[in-house]
Design an enzyme around this catalytic site. Structure first.
Site, PDB file in Angstrom:
ATOM      1  N   SER B 115      28.905  45.276  45.711  1.00  0.00           N
ATOM      2  CA  SER B 115      29.062  43.982  44.758  1.00  0.00           C
ATOM      3  C   SER B 115      28.393  44.186  43.423  1.00  0.00           C
ATOM      4  O   SER B 115      27.155  44.955  43.398  1.00  0.00           O
ATOM      5  CB  SER B 115      28.369  42.870  45.422  1.00  0.00           C
ATOM      6  OG  SER B 115      28.247  41.696  44.624  1.00  0.00           O
ATOM      7  N   TYR B 139      32.608  41.430  38.430  1.00  0.00           N
ATOM      8  CA  TYR B 139      32.677  40.350  37.614  1.00  0.00           C
ATOM      9  C   TYR B 139      32.908  40.603  36.020  1.00  0.00           C
ATOM     10  O   TYR B 139      32.512  41.558  35.550  1.00  0.00           O
ATOM     11  CB  TYR B 139      31.747  39.326  37.791  1.00  0.00           C
ATOM     12  CG  TYR B 139      31.527  38.750  39.350  1.00  0.00           C
ATOM     13  CD1 TYR B 139      32.215  37.714  39.527  1.00  0.00           C
ATOM     14  CD2 TYR B 139      30.350  39.009  40.036  1.00  0.00           C
ATOM     15  CE1 TYR B 139      32.192  37.330  40.824  1.00  0.00           C
ATOM     16  CE2 TYR B 139      30.378  38.521  41.263  1.00  0.00           C
ATOM     17  CZ  TYR B 139      31.286  37.547  41.911  1.00  0.00           C
ATOM     18  OH  TYR B 139      30.994  37.068  42.837  1.00  0.00           O
ATOM     19  N   THR B 165      36.973  40.221  40.877  1.00  0.00           N
ATOM     20  CA  THR B 165      36.832  39.122  41.602  1.00  0.00           C
ATOM     21  C   THR B 165      37.480  37.781  40.559  1.00  0.00           C
ATOM     22  O   THR B 165      37.127  37.823  39.389  1.00  0.00           O
ATOM     23  CB  THR B 165      35.482  38.781  41.889  1.00  0.00           C
ATOM     24  OG1 THR B 165      34.907  39.496  42.986  1.00  0.00           O
ATOM     25  CG2 THR B 165      35.348  37.141  42.549  1.00  0.00           C
ATOM     26  N   LYS B 243      40.773  40.423  43.555  1.00  0.00           N
ATOM     27  CA  LYS B 243      40.085  39.797  45.055  1.00  0.00           C
ATOM     28  C   LYS B 243      40.199  38.317  44.836  1.00  0.00           C
ATOM     29  O   LYS B 243      39.682  37.704  43.649  1.00  0.00           O
ATOM     30  CB  LYS B 243      38.780  40.255  45.086  1.00  0.00           C
ATOM     31  CG  LYS B 243      38.134  39.740  46.250  1.00  0.00           C
ATOM     32  CD  LYS B 243      36.796  40.350  46.561  1.00  0.00           C
ATOM     33  CE  LYS B 243      36.082  39.639  47.674  1.00  0.00           C
ATOM     34  NZ  LYS B 243      35.280  38.504  47.168  1.00  0.00           N
ATOM     35  N   HIS B 267      36.727  33.968  49.091  1.00  0.00           N
ATOM     36  CA  HIS B 267      35.315  34.041  48.722  1.00  0.00           C
ATOM     37  C   HIS B 267      34.512  33.829  49.754  1.00  0.00           C
ATOM     38  O   HIS B 267      33.433  33.137  49.637  1.00  0.00           O
ATOM     39  CB  HIS B 267      35.038  33.470  47.332  1.00  0.00           C
ATOM     40  CG  HIS B 267      34.092  33.870  46.447  1.00  0.00           C
ATOM     41  ND1 HIS B 267      34.350  34.594  45.393  1.00  0.00           N
ATOM     42  CD2 HIS B 267      32.608  34.229  46.671  1.00  0.00           C
ATOM     43  CE1 HIS B 267      33.100  34.973  44.839  1.00  0.00           C
ATOM     44  NE2 HIS B 267      32.087  34.776  45.526  1.00  0.00           N
TER      45      HIS B 267
END
Lengths: 376, 376, 376, 376
Positions: B115, B139, B165, B243, B267
């Site tokens: 992440s 992100y 994402t 995603k 999520h």
């Protein structure tokens, strides 16, 4: 427990929290009156649960940095697509009653619908929240003069619409009220009435059941038909919304009588247990209306996602009843505002996370029944 | 309770056991952060329960003495068809954090997705688990330089794909975090950032709600559209997986932008309560993709049969989030490995007992909705 | 609790009562072994609950004064349309083990299926219940000589059919057994084997999981295909029933191999959680078989109405597993007989009250899914 | 607890309240006898719950100021569209037994159906409630003289119809009765019989199960076929209603035998667990009858909305069983009347709030299954 001695509740993060706090503070009879539904309360539960059976299909990668939550209802722009539903006797929840809830609506920019059976008068509310968009909920009394007087005052005081309740020739059977022999506390009054006939209406007249029910039975006009609408239109230019429509058949009648809108409502599940949840009935109504008037709804709305779902299914705006009362009981005007803010915040995030930057961005395909997926 | 004084748990036989142990050990705020979902957590529960509504139709009398659990994803063979989903801040679960989970993945031969919001850096993880197949979750920040820096480091360190994402312009409303005023414990840091702007991001800035949410709101780019994908593709040759795709409509957009894959994800049910369970949405996505890119999914996978079901419905690989965190809290790298081993063991037996000796042997007809039977 | 000190249970009026008594008496490991299913035991529960979702449509005013409960299976008339399913190691429930259950079957006139993994031998059972209709359940061992020896003994001892289990190349993952590290109590033995290889099979060989599972993994032939059936038919003239068929696809294979029957079974929900309930799968199998061989079923049968439902949906006969074990634990042979009597009594009344005086009187239209009514 | 020492229950506001009070007062064996259903009582619960799965679609703005609750059944106008179902042995609930319940029916203007197995005789009831519309429920005994005697007395005493029970060649298996070894208390008697054969019928004859079941098994004619109906019609001119019809197939037979009506009934869910709820079966029967005779129903009716739903689905009248017994136990004749009044009051309000001023105003479209909404 006195309000002084109340436990230190932590700040509510959702409407359920507010309800819990309110339930701990309100006298039993008032709590039961507000909370209860007809019969076994299947419809009361279903009003909420039916929302849960819907799924939200979100879109991604859309610019949601600026979100416009406003909508236009009855030709007027309002800041949020939800308002306060007409519920009776707010002063049982907080001394400021409808004055507090109207002010909360004013601050949020939400439509406020005042109930005929309010404990603050049309005049008090109009004075307290002059900038709020206010509508007036109407019952038609056997004595049409009473109704006409209410209409005249609403017009004069700047109420923008009449919400005619059509699902209550009688008040439904609510077991909790029957057990409590519910009656309006002696220090409160139905503030819109001053004449002796009305004062009589809330006096104890029976030893069985809820006194408010007796009031309704005695004073409301049970002979009412669609002609009443013709009459009402003849005495006022205010737009009329019919509240309590649950079938496509009645939509046809409503359209034939040129109403400005219909409100899908089961009267907070308080009339007959077994009526559909309002979110269940909404698609039938929207389809039948087919754009010919505006469609509103109330019943079971406690979260921002509920607002989103109702709008996706075709409601122009939704109305919130009990949660505002819980807010009043929690902290008066501030509490009512907290409730509206929570729902606005949740609705705003729902918009952002479904790829919508405005109400217009909500697409029909974004809300589907759970069966949409199981049938794939 | 100190880790020294912890009760003697017996060895876990399933993922639920690991979760129970973790729940007893983790500080409340960390547990709540990991465990919670948006709103009433209907979707959180449904992510798991929707798997239960599927039935497995097994074939018999096939040679299953040797079973090959490997698959090929993004052109690379991996030992098992499941990997570790990107979840934030593993160091809250165990001091080794993402280093431990990446090592566990390496030992099993599972894909590891790091992440952006990790508490161990891209560099630390790459060094600790050099042989693991590692992907990097991205992100897009308002400051694109931050994003580009992350991409460059991922490329340089041998991460094999970028998992963008697309469902989080904001972080959803999670009531438990709001109550806890959740923030990253002071001794931890978001390890991928060193500049002052990012350090600021996790400092307490509001007195209401979760600080991580404030971080996201302040730093992530909410104006993001499909053009961002064009930009990202212009700066990197790494394959990109989107995603957070839940609708066939967005599949079309994704395919038009030549993504390598889409990951069906809600999520972890943390954004909007009411989104479909990912296993509910998977068939819609698979059908829309129609072989034009790879389809992955995460959400609610806790058993080997869940992996089997997702694969039968068309997923190339599934990703596991919270269970790995429970494994870390249970026993660091060993605990995370235990979780992956349990799921591998269960998946292996599911293959054997449905007559499959490899992933290729899993047939579409082997997984059906419960209604398949009630409609017979 | 010693059997001497047991509380005075009142006489059981249904199978659930017997189960309760048995659960109070059996050692935990034995109870868990008998009771448990795979994984979360969704399928285990569903085996029973799926029966509840069926409705019985009774006919009236038919002469039901004399009721014939007998049926013909594999060309032989038997007194009742239900029998005892093959379950392992009855001696854990009562010292008399399979001898007691076979005798109970004999007294009722029910078919008895002896398990390969029995704690009383083929010979002991044949001697104890000479008049019972006995079938023998077969696993195919890696060492085919073991299997052939079992077949020869079954033929010689008058067993009338071979029930080949085809759903167990491995034994499923049962969490309770894994926790208990289940193994056969030291004073018991798998009675059909005397050679050293088999004795080894039940010795503790792993520290994790159930030893019986290790036995199966080591000794059963996981390379088995439909050719095994060809081989089996080449060495015996006994009719063969395939146990563990759950799909129409496998029915075709079975018919092509000229089996005498198929048994719809999910191995007592012990293999993979997520397999359909057997009563769910039955209609698919019956339809596919289309009269070309006999169809049996087991799984979840605990009441006479369950037998009725399975027969109406096309089963020739149903088999009862765990309830017989509860009967044994309750009162040995008498207890097993009590269970069969309860089910016979309930089935008999179901016949009478649906207007059937015999099995032939059970009509297809008499059993429908619940949806039959909600769709009216 | 003696009736003198009973706690001060507050006045019941619904049938459930009456049931609770009755449950606290009745001896266990009597309570169990009245309350229990067959088997696991799935059908018993479903009789009530199936009503909950229906939705009421109300019409608005109709004159409901005057409501006519009366209907015409078998050519005779009765004050309310519900009556008292035949249930056995009212004297177990209150010393006045069927005399009290018949008087309650008389006061309300409801049809009263006397059971053959009553504890007050045909004569006593006729004398006590001369103005009530009384029907007589009939079992056909092996000894037809017994039946003919009952018919003659019913005719002579002014009973207006015979309700022939066709679903009880045996009495179903009710576990509570089996546990209690239920038998009629010694001080009570089946009042319609005086001969020695009948007296014998209720004596303890078995040590297992319910003695009433033995009575039925011994004395009722299990050879009964549709010819019995031909015979019955040959000896009486009274209209005949067949009670216990659940399938369209049997409707055809009934119509062919020129019955005056059929009663959809599952015998209070007391015969076979798994029979459909009566409100589930009603539409099938109504459709098959297609106006050729009258359709009645009983089973699960505890609220005014239940009556409304049954009427909308085509029942001419519904019958109430257990609630009347709870009323008797609560307060004899007054209690039974209270129950009928509660249901009448609820039904009246349901009429008003759905826009109906009479039974004729109830439209088919007003009641729909829940799926009506989820499929929109």
């Amino acid at each position: 427990m006195s309000r002084e001695g109340q436990p230190a509740f932590s700040a509510p993060v959702n409407v359920e929290d507010v309800e819990r706090i309110a339930a701990a503070r309100l006298p039993r009879a008032a709590l039961d009156y507000y909370r209860s539904g007809a019969g076994e309360e299947y419809t009361l539960r279903n009003n909420r649960e039916a929302f849960r059976r819907l799924r939200i299909r979100p879109r991604v990668l859309r610019d949601v940095s600026i979100r416009d939550l406003s909508t236009v209802a009855l030709g007027k722009r309002v800041a949020v697509p939800f308002g306060i539903a007409p519920t009776a006797m707010h002063c049982m929840a907080h001394p400021d009653g409808e004055v507090a809830s109207a002010r909360a609506a004013e601050k949020i920019g939400a439509v406020f619908i005042l109930s005929t059976l309010s404990t603050r008068s049309l005049e008090e509310v109009a004075e307290a929240a002059p900038k709020a968009t206010k509508w007036f909920q109407l019952y038609i009394y056997k004595n049409r003069n009473i109704t006409e007087d209410l209409v005249r005052r609403a017009e004069r005081l700047g109420y923008k619409a009449l919400v005619l309740t059509v699902d209550a020739p009688l008040f439904g059977i609510r077991w909790a009220d029957a057990r409590n022999k519910f009656h309006l506390p002696p220090h409160l009054k139905l503030a819109n009435f001053t004449g002796p006939a009305e004062a009589d209406g809330v006096r104890e007249r029976t030893t069985k059941g809820s006194q408010l029910q007796a009031y309704v039975t005695d004073l409301f006009d049970q002979t009412l038909t669609w002609d009443a609408l013709t009459w009402l239109k003849s005495i006022t230019k205010l737009p009329i919304i019919l509240k309590g429509i649950l079938t496509k058949e009645d939509v046809e009648e409503a359209i034939n009588h040129n109403v400005a809108g219909v409100m899908v409502s089961n009267h907070g599940a308080r009339q007959v247990d077994g009526f559909p949840a309002t979110i269940e009935a909404l698609p039938e109504i929207v389809k039948a209306v087919c754009g010919r008037c505006e469609v509103f709804m109330d019943g079971g709305v406690t979260q921002g996602t509920d607002v989103f779902k109702a709008l996706a299914l075709g409601a122009k705006m939704v109305f919130i009843g009990r949660p505002v009362l819980w807010g009043l009981a929690y902290d008066g005007e501030e509490g009512a505002k907290t409730v509206l803010e929570i729902i606005r915040h949740e609705f705003d995030f729902t918009l952002a996370l479904t790829g919508c930057s405005s109400i217009a961005g909500i697409e029909k395909e974004m809300v589907v029944p759970a069966s949409f997926y199981s049938l794939l």
